[in-house]
Enzyme design. Structure first.
Site, mmCIF file in Angstrom:
data_model
loop_
_atom_site.group_PDB
_atom_site.id
_atom_site.type_symbol
_atom_site.label_atom_id
_atom_site.label_comp_id
_atom_site.label_asym_id
_atom_site.label_seq_id
_atom_site.Cartn_x
_atom_site.Cartn_y
_atom_site.Cartn_z
ATOM 1 N N GLY A 25 0.824 -1.200 0.000
ATOM 2 C CA GLY A 25 0.000 0.000 0.000
ATOM 3 C C GLY A 25 0.859 1.250 0.000
ATOM 4 N N GLU A 83 0.654 -1.775 -4.838
ATOM 5 C CA GLU A 83 -0.444 -0.805 -4.662
ATOM 6 C C GLU A 83 -1.608 -1.212 -5.558
ATOM 7 O OE1 GLU A 83 -3.040 1.482 -3.717
ATOM 8 O OE2 GLU A 83 -1.185 2.040 -2.653
ATOM 9 N N ASN A 124 2.657 0.855 5.966
ATOM 10 C CA ASN A 124 1.454 1.346 6.641
ATOM 11 C C ASN A 124 0.297 0.583 6.000
ATOM 12 O OD1 ASN A 124 -0.661 2.822 7.778
ATOM 13 N ND2 ASN A 124 -0.468 4.485 6.293
ATOM 14 N N TYR A 175 -6.046 -0.622 6.708
ATOM 15 C CA TYR A 175 -6.630 -1.196 7.923
ATOM 16 C C TYR A 175 -7.718 -2.222 7.639
ATOM 17 C CZ TYR A 175 -4.108 2.268 10.695
ATOM 18 O OH TYR A 175 -3.130 3.013 11.296
ATOM 19 N N PHE A 183 -2.457 11.599 10.029
ATOM 20 C CA PHE A 183 -2.994 11.089 8.777
ATOM 21 C C PHE A 183 -3.974 12.073 8.134
ATOM 22 C CE2 PHE A 183 -2.116 7.576 11.608
ATOM 23 C CZ PHE A 183 -1.471 6.641 10.813
#
Length: 281
Positions: free
Chosen positions: A75, A96, A136, A139, A202
């Site tokens: 990502g 990605e 990162n 989520y 963020f």
């Protein structure tokens, strides 16, 4: 407790950032690029872009990235972490899924020979061998990615994930966060917590706090396929507050099991959420 944007844990020492990166307005740069790309950030995909270069530099330092490393970034987003990784001279492979972001990264790093961009779904594509992961994570798919880390030829991983997921990865037997994921992590790796990151780091701001964890894989000599082991673990943790004897009995109820099987079964009177991998071994 999270102070300002980062909580540094014992042993974590800030590094000296490159001045041009430290002074850059990463928040403005990120917002401008989102507008240019006409990118609609998706909460369902967990698209939250880092805007604190200090956080990024900390992650790279803790991962001890050198030019001899092959780094897998999952990502890439708008490339703030990719940029910091590329400076080290390491070979960087970025996976990605979002086409607009992949094209953006291709253009941004077109003059960097050590950066490769792959426009694929990280859960479906084959990963490079013997890589160190620094990422990162989105989520929304952090748990299946962690599972894939455990099953692939990865030595180390330094990943930012939702704090609640990190607590499950770190949880000990008997803890309220102890789960199937906890046992999976402890089976395959040694996990430690590096730092907590607040939503202000963020764009857009998530409604949850984030945590960076360090994963050091173990060398395992499994007698069974990991799919078989995890199927058993998955079934056990459906009823994690019950004792091992009753759960296993239900799991094997269609099998022809001898009546004396429990004479040789250790820890059969303990509850599932109190068992460690070492006891199960």
């Amino acid at each position: 407790m999270i102070l300002k944007n980062i909580t540094f844990l014992p042993g974590v020492t800030p590094i000296k950032d490159r001045i041009e990166d430290r002074l850059k307005d990463w928040r403005k740069d990120t917002i401008d690029n989102i507008k240019k790309l006409n990118l609609k950030t998706s909460k369902s995909k967990g698209q939250n872009f880092l805007i604190r270069y200090r956080v990024v530099s900390q992650i790279v330092e803790n991962a001890n990235v050198t030019k001899e490393d092959h780094i897998l970034e999952i990502g890439g987003g708008l490339g703030i972490l990719t940029e910091a990784l590329a400076i080290t001279g390491a070979k960087i492979t970025v996976i990605e899924k979002e086409k607009k972001l992949a094209d953006f990264l291709e253009n941004k790093f077109k003059n960097k020979d050590n950066v490769e961009i792959i426009n694929e779904d990280v859960l479906n594509v084959k990963w490079p061998e013997k890589v160190k992961i620094v990422a990162n994570l989105p989520y929304s798919i952090s748990t299946p990615i962690i599972e894939k880390i455990m099953h692939n030829n990865v030595g180390e991983a330094y990943i930012m994930i939702q704090r609640e997921v990190a607590l499950r990865c770190l949880a000990e037997p008997g803890n309220e966060n102890y789960s199937r994921l906890s046992l999976l992590c402890k089976t395959h790796a040694k996990i430690s917590r590096l730092m907590d990151i607040s939503p202000e780091s963020f764009v857009p701001k998530p409604k949850v706090n984030s945590t960076v964890i360090k994963i050091i894989k173990r060398k395992l000599d499994l007698k069974n396929e990991h799919e078989d082991i995890e199927l058993l673990i998955r079934n056990l943790f459906i009823l994690k507050r019950r004792i091992l004897r009753s759960v296993i009995r239900g799991y094997l109820k269609r099998k022809n099991v001898s009546k004396g099987i429990w004479d040789d079964c250790p820890y059969s009177e303990e509850r599932i959420n109190e068992l460690s991998i070492f006891k199960i071994d």
